[in-house]
Design a protein around this motif. Structure first.
Motif, PDB file in Angstrom:
ATOM      1  N   GLY A 148     -30.775  -1.658  94.278  1.00 36.58           N
ATOM      2  CA  GLY A 148     -31.286  -2.613  95.249  1.00 36.58           C
ATOM      3  C   GLY A 148     -30.412  -3.826  95.445  1.00 36.58           C
ATOM      4  N   ILE A 149     -29.151  -3.750  94.997  1.00 36.64           N
ATOM      5  CA  ILE A 149     -28.207  -4.851  95.181  1.00 36.64           C
ATOM      6  C   ILE A 149     -27.647  -4.795  96.601  1.00 36.64           C
ATOM      7  CG2 ILE A 149     -25.974  -5.793  94.426  1.00 36.64           C
ATOM      8  CD1 ILE A 149     -26.624  -4.673  91.630  1.00 36.64           C
ATOM      9  N   ALA A 150     -27.571  -5.924  97.259  1.00 38.40           N
ATOM     10  CA  ALA A 150     -27.066  -5.965  98.631  1.00 38.40           C
ATOM     11  C   ALA A 150     -25.590  -5.565  98.670  1.00 38.40           C
ATOM     12  CB  ALA A 150     -27.241  -7.371  99.204  1.00 38.40           C
ATOM     13  N   VAL A 151     -25.246  -4.704  99.632  1.00 36.74           N
ATOM     14  CA  VAL A 151     -23.859  -4.257  99.815  1.00 36.74           C
ATOM     15  C   VAL A 151     -23.458  -4.521 101.260  1.00 36.74           C
ATOM     16  CG1 VAL A 151     -22.251  -2.315  99.731  1.00 36.74           C
ATOM     17  CG2 VAL A 151     -24.125  -2.447  98.075  1.00 36.74           C
ATOM     18  N   THR A 152     -22.338  -5.197 101.442  1.00 34.21           N
ATOM     19  CA  THR A 152     -21.811  -5.488 102.776  1.00 34.21           C
ATOM     20  C   THR A 152     -20.363  -5.024 102.849  1.00 34.21           C
ATOM     21  OG1 THR A 152     -23.207  -7.450 102.995  1.00 34.21           O
ATOM     22  CG2 THR A 152     -21.304  -7.306 104.451  1.00 34.21           C
ATOM     23  N   SER A 153     -20.000  -4.370 103.945  1.00 31.91           N
ATOM     24  CA  SER A 153     -18.622  -3.915 104.122  1.00 31.91           C
ATOM     25  C   SER A 153     -17.991  -4.614 105.316  1.00 31.91           C
ATOM     26  CB  SER A 153     -18.574  -2.398 104.330  1.00 31.91           C
ATOM     27  OG  SER A 153     -17.239  -1.936 104.389  1.00 31.91           O
ATOM     28  N   LEU A 154     -16.822  -5.218 105.100  1.00 34.42           N
ATOM     29  CA  LEU A 154     -16.107  -5.922 106.159  1.00 34.42           C
ATOM     30  C   LEU A 154     -15.057  -4.995 106.767  1.00 34.42           C
ATOM     31  CD1 LEU A 154     -17.286  -8.130 104.220  1.00 34.42           C
ATOM     32  CD2 LEU A 154     -15.366  -9.569 104.929  1.00 34.42           C
ATOM     33  N   PRO A 155     -15.058  -4.764 108.068  1.00 36.13           N
ATOM     34  CA  PRO A 155     -14.041  -3.914 108.681  1.00 36.13           C
ATOM     35  C   PRO A 155     -12.672  -4.556 108.602  1.00 36.13           C
ATOM     36  CG  PRO A 155     -15.338  -5.009 110.374  1.00 36.13           C
ATOM     37  CD  PRO A 155     -15.994  -5.321 109.061  1.00 36.13           C
ATOM     38  N   GLY A 156     -11.658  -3.698 108.553  1.00 41.56           N
ATOM     39  CA  GLY A 156     -10.298  -4.228 108.472  1.00 41.56           C
ATOM     40  C   GLY A 156      -9.262  -3.122 108.475  1.00 41.56           C
ATOM     41  N   ALA A 157      -8.096  -3.422 107.951  1.00 40.53           N
ATOM     42  CA  ALA A 157      -6.955  -2.517 108.017  1.00 40.53           C
ATOM     43  C   ALA A 157      -7.212  -1.211 107.276  1.00 40.53           C
ATOM     44  CB  ALA A 157      -5.723  -3.202 107.435  1.00 40.53           C
ATOM     45  N   SER A 158      -6.721  -0.098 107.846  1.00 39.99           N
ATOM     46  CA  SER A 158      -6.746   1.216 107.211  1.00 39.99           C
ATOM     47  C   SER A 158      -5.634   2.052 107.809  1.00 39.99           C
ATOM     48  CB  SER A 158      -8.091   1.908 107.437  1.00 39.99           C
ATOM     49  OG  SER A 158      -8.066   3.235 106.934  1.00 39.99           O
ATOM     50  N   ALA A 159      -4.899   2.768 106.965  1.00 40.77           N
ATOM     51  CA  ALA A 159      -3.766   3.554 107.450  1.00 40.77           C
ATOM     52  C   ALA A 159      -4.206   4.720 108.326  1.00 40.77           C
ATOM     53  CB  ALA A 159      -2.960   4.078 106.258  1.00 40.77           C
ATOM     54  N   VAL A 160      -5.418   5.220 108.129  1.00 40.90           N
ATOM     55  CA  VAL A 160      -5.863   6.406 108.861  1.00 40.90           C
ATOM     56  C   VAL A 160      -5.927   6.166 110.372  1.00 40.90           C
ATOM     57  CG1 VAL A 160      -7.755   8.037 109.188  1.00 40.90           C
ATOM     58  CG2 VAL A 160      -7.052   7.398 106.878  1.00 40.90           C
ATOM     59  N   PRO A 161      -6.685   5.188 110.873  1.00 39.14           N
ATOM     60  CA  PRO A 161      -6.715   4.991 112.330  1.00 39.14           C
ATOM     61  C   PRO A 161      -5.383   4.520 112.905  1.00 39.14           C
ATOM     62  CG  PRO A 161      -7.935   3.251 111.218  1.00 39.14           C
ATOM     63  CD  PRO A 161      -7.624   4.280 110.188  1.00 39.14           C
ATOM     64  N   VAL A 162      -4.629   3.744 112.116  1.00 44.19           N
ATOM     65  CA  VAL A 162      -3.321   3.291 112.607  1.00 44.19           C
ATOM     66  C   VAL A 162      -2.413   4.493 112.860  1.00 44.19           C
ATOM     67  CG1 VAL A 162      -1.239   1.992 112.038  1.00 44.19           C
ATOM     68  CG2 VAL A 162      -3.479   1.053 111.471  1.00 44.19           C
ATOM     69  N   MET A 214     -23.140  -8.868  90.056  1.00 42.59           N
ATOM     70  CA  MET A 214     -23.630  -8.832  91.443  1.00 42.59           C
ATOM     71  C   MET A 214     -25.079  -9.295  91.559  1.00 42.59           C
ATOM     72  SD  MET A 214     -22.260  -5.177  92.756  1.00 42.59           S
ATOM     73  CE  MET A 214     -20.691  -4.592  92.137  1.00 42.59           C
ATOM     74  N   ARG A 215     -25.835  -9.114  90.517  1.00 44.71           N
ATOM     75  CA  ARG A 215     -27.228  -9.536  90.574  1.00 44.71           C
ATOM     76  C   ARG A 215     -27.353 -11.062  90.674  1.00 44.71           C
ATOM     77  NH1 ARG A 215     -27.352  -5.856  86.063  1.00 44.71           N
ATOM     78  NH2 ARG A 215     -27.981  -3.783  86.759  1.00 44.71           N
ATOM     79  N   GLU A 216     -26.313 -11.756  90.213  1.00 47.71           N
ATOM     80  CA  GLU A 216     -26.364 -13.224  90.158  1.00 47.71           C
ATOM     81  C   GLU A 216     -25.362 -13.895  91.086  1.00 47.71           C
ATOM     82  OE1 GLU A 216     -28.688 -14.619  88.385  1.00 47.71           O
ATOM     83  OE2 GLU A 216     -29.364 -12.753  87.445  1.00 47.71           O
ATOM     84  N   GLU A 217     -24.263 -13.168  91.429  1.00 46.50           N
ATOM     85  CA  GLU A 217     -23.168 -13.799  92.167  1.00 46.50           C
ATOM     86  C   GLU A 217     -22.635 -12.860  93.245  1.00 46.50           C
ATOM     87  OE1 GLU A 217     -20.827 -16.546  89.048  1.00 46.50           O
ATOM     88  OE2 GLU A 217     -20.807 -14.427  88.489  1.00 46.50           O
ATOM     89  N   ALA A 218     -21.814 -13.428  94.118  1.00 45.10           N
ATOM     90  CA  ALA A 218     -21.126 -12.632  95.134  1.00 45.10           C
ATOM     91  C   ALA A 218     -19.847 -12.058  94.530  1.00 45.10           C
ATOM     92  CB  ALA A 218     -20.804 -13.498  96.353  1.00 45.10           C
TER      93      ALA A 218
END
Length: 275
Positions: free
Chosen positions: A107-121, A76-80
């Protein structure tokens, strides 16, 4: 994407059943990352093949040790790097939180993409109150531990949500019948798939149904919140008799007190009269 993805960790939700539920952004990120960390390389491989993508896959599951985590952190320090689960949103009753925690600490960048999850469905299908809900993962395997968890959460003023498996569903419903007999229950299974089902009723009703029609697939089990008003005397007697049939007086009283919010001394006196 116009620009290559910066190094870091990208948490990517995957479909829980219907492959059409993956987001356009998730596809773009999976196309651009250098590595995909996943629970099962075979499962993720099938998804990537469906999307026409070929990526380096590294296994990261509940059994991953510190060395596997350090390996991913170094990448992660070098790549996505993308983190996916077999289905749904990573970290929701899936491995990964230690990896996210370690990345943030370094200090590594963390990004979360929203999407499917059984709980809200499942919650939106159930018709149960949804202004407050508590997701508590999987119920324990052992019956006593399962009932202890239900007693602990019995007074929470919210819809309770658990993941469950088809072979364990009847045992879980039996535990709810014993601990929370007056609650409305919903069982959602095969979500987003061809045989999607969400069935509601009392624990006893659902036990009768699923004993005759053994369920398949992954399950979300939901328990309605405590009723606003305590039951009348006839209902109290019924609850006490049912609890006294399998428990000592003190245990039965404690169970009914949690389920109804009524005074223990009053319930204990009534329990002695019933015995």
């Amino acid at each position: 994407m116009d620009q290559p993805l910066p190094p870091g960790l990208y948490i990517v939700a995957t479909p829980i059943g219907n492959l059409g539920d993956i987001t356009l952004r998730a596809i773009e990120v999976l196309r651009e990352v250098a590595v995909v960390a996943c629970e099962d390389t075979r499962v993720t491989g099938k998804l990537l093949n469906h999307l026409g993508l070929k990526k380096r896959l590294l296994r990261y599951d509940d059994h991953a040790d510190a060395s596997a985590r350090e390996r991913l952190l170094a990448l992660m320090r070098e790549e996505a790097v993308a983190l996916v689960s077999d289905a749904g949103t990573p970290l929701i009753s899936d491995p990964g939180y230690r990896l996210v925690r370690s990345a943030r600490e370094e200090g590594i960048a963390v990004t979360s993409l929203p999407g499917a999850s059984a709980v809200p469905v499942a919650l939106t299908l159930s018709g149960l109150p949804n202004d407050r809900f508590l997701f508590a993962g999987f119920l324990p395997n052992k019956q006593k531990a399962r009932e202890d968890v239900l007693r602990e959460m019995s007074s929470v003023p919210a819809t309770l949500m658990f993941y469950d498996t088809a072979p364990r569903l009847l045992d879980s419903l039996a535990a709810i019948e014993n601990v929370l007999p007056g609650r409305e229950i919903a069982v959602a299974r095969e979500l987003t798939k061809r045989f999607e089902e969400c069935r509601t009723g009392s624990p006893a009703d659902l036990i009768t149904h699923y004993a005759a029609h053994p369920p398949k697939g992954e399950i979300v089990l939901m328990i309605g919140p405590p009723v606003d008003e305590p039951p009348g005397e006839f209902d109290i007697d019924a609850l006490l008799r049912e609890a006294l049939a399998t428990q000592k007086s003190s245990q039965a009283v404690a169970q009914v007190a949690k389920a109804t919010g009524l005074d223990r001394k009053m319930l204990y006196a009534r329990a002695l009269e019933l015995k």
